[in-house]
Scaffold this active site. Structure first.
Site, PDB file in Angstrom:
ATOM      1  CD  GLN A 105      -2.979   1.097   2.118  1.00 12.19           C
ATOM      2  OE1 GLN A 105      -3.351  -0.008   2.860  1.00 12.19           O
ATOM      3  NE2 GLN A 105      -3.825   1.859   2.266  1.00 12.19           N
ATOM      4  CG  PHE A 106       1.180   3.908  -3.552  1.00  9.37           C
ATOM      5  CD1 PHE A 106       1.046   5.216  -3.695  1.00  9.37           C
ATOM      6  CD2 PHE A 106       0.189   3.226  -4.031  1.00  9.37           C
ATOM      7  CE1 PHE A 106      -0.003   6.002  -4.221  1.00  9.37           C
ATOM      8  CE2 PHE A 106      -0.765   3.789  -4.808  1.00  9.37           C
ATOM      9  CZ  PHE A 106      -0.990   5.265  -4.982  1.00  9.37           C
ATOM     10  CB  THR A 107      -2.105   5.357   0.033  1.00 13.67           C
ATOM     11  OG1 THR A 107      -2.669   4.099   0.698  1.00 13.67           O
ATOM     12  CG2 THR A 107      -2.652   5.416  -1.417  1.00 13.67           C
TER      13      THR A 107
END
Length: 150
Positions: free
Chosen positions: A78-80
């Site tokens: 999850q890059f966020t």
């Protein structure tokens, strides 16, 4: 590298209405890789997550790890998690590592967790639009940052 660790009764990941991974009691881990993260970050973080004593013992106290209980794990990239909200109302993701760096580190994190636990773990699909479902137990949710080892 950041991880959001959630103690769950059950969790699952689907892509395009197709079930990819599903677990019972254990941990759902959302993993965000930051530019500059490396092998030291993922080694430290994978051990920390697998050994974290946040599962209940016989008295209901958070005193057992996944290693102790034989619980299950799903890891979702999850890059966020690397979002910066410092300016304005639209998050910036400039700190997130590019896929050519983050995907191998995500895969290596998963392999190290499997070695630490001695069994396979569930995974998401890197870069896919995933639907993650969970029943958080407690709720227990812990954020860990390999750059701020508190």
């Amino acid at each position: 590298m950041k991880a959001v660790v959630q103690r769950v009764i059950q969790a699952s990941v689907s892509v395009n209405n197709s079930l990819i991974s599903e677990i019972g009691e254990g941990l759902l881990v959302l993993l965000g890789v930051q530019e500059g993260d490396g092998i030291e970050d993922l080694e430290w973080l994978s051990q920390k997550v697998c050994r974290m004593r946040i599962l209940a013992d016989e008295e209901g106290k958070m005193n057992r790890s996944l290693i102790d209980t034989g619980g299950e794990m799903i890891v979702v990239s999850q890059f966020t998690l690397q979002a910066s909200t410092k300016k304005g109302n639209r998050p910036s993701f400039l700190r997130a590592a590019v896929p050519s760096l983050s995907e191998p580190l995500y895969e290596q994190f998963c392999r190290l967790a499997e070695i630490e636990l001695g069994r396979p773990i569930g995974r998401g699909v890197f870069g896919a639009d995933m639907k993650v479902s969970l029943i958080n137990d407690g709720p227990v949710t812990i954020v860990i940052d390999s750059r701020n080892r508190e």
